[in-house]
Write a protein that holds these residues in place. Structure first.
Motif: not given
Length: 161
Positions: A1-27
């Motif tokens: 896995m290339s460095r740029s692909h790892k960066k992209h994967l980490a960014a997308a997963l972090t964005a997903c976790l941010g949205a889930l944190a928002y969801t939990v806070s709203k619940v």
């Protein structure tokens, strides 16, 4: 896995976790019957404009789940334009909304926007919420930029065939 692909994967997963944190806070806020964001209670007059606080916050939580799914789609966008382009458009719209929220709540926390409400009564919670929001919008932006670039490359490669 290339460095740029790892960066992209980490960014997308972090964005997903941010949205889930928002969801939990709203619940959590729905469970408590409160409007606002963690650390940023809504003004008392805001309650008069909302018929059912719990329903409103659960609707926000559902929006958070949608944002999590959209961010997760950026990990590997499907080739079909019927999914790829709506995911990118929704990502950019979400980035704009979350970014505006972070800026607005940041201005409120700093006392620069009294029209948005009083400064937070519990500043550590407010700062933590702002940090989560800033990390979320930054990660989502990185994932969306990378996904947009890869979509453009695919379109250009398809045109050259």
């Amino acid at each position: 896995m290339s460095r740029s692909h790892k960066k992209h994967l980490a960014a997308a997963l972090t964005a997903c976790l941010g949205a889930l944190a928002y969801t939990v806070s709203k619940v959590d806020l729905a469970r408590e019957g409160e409007l606002g964001m963690p650390g940023f209670p809504a003004p008392t007059e805001a309650y008069a404009a909302v018929a059912n606080v719990e329903t409103a916050q659960l609707a926000n939580a559902a929006l958070g789940l949608l944002m999590a799914v959209v961010a997760l789609l950026l990990v590997r966008l499907p080739r079909t334009p019927l999914v790829r382009w709506p995911a990118l458009v929704l990502s950019w719209a979400g980035i704009a909304m979350v970014g505006a929220g972070v800026l607005g709540f940041g201005a409120r926390a700093a006392g620069l926007a009294p029209s948005l409400g009083a400064t937070p009564p519990h500043m550590p919670t407010a700062l933590a919420a702002l940090l989560v929001g800033a990390v979320w919008v930054t990660a989502w932006t990185i994932a969306a930029v990378t996904a947009t670039r890869s979509s453009r490359r695919r379109c250009a490669a398809g045109a050259n065939l």
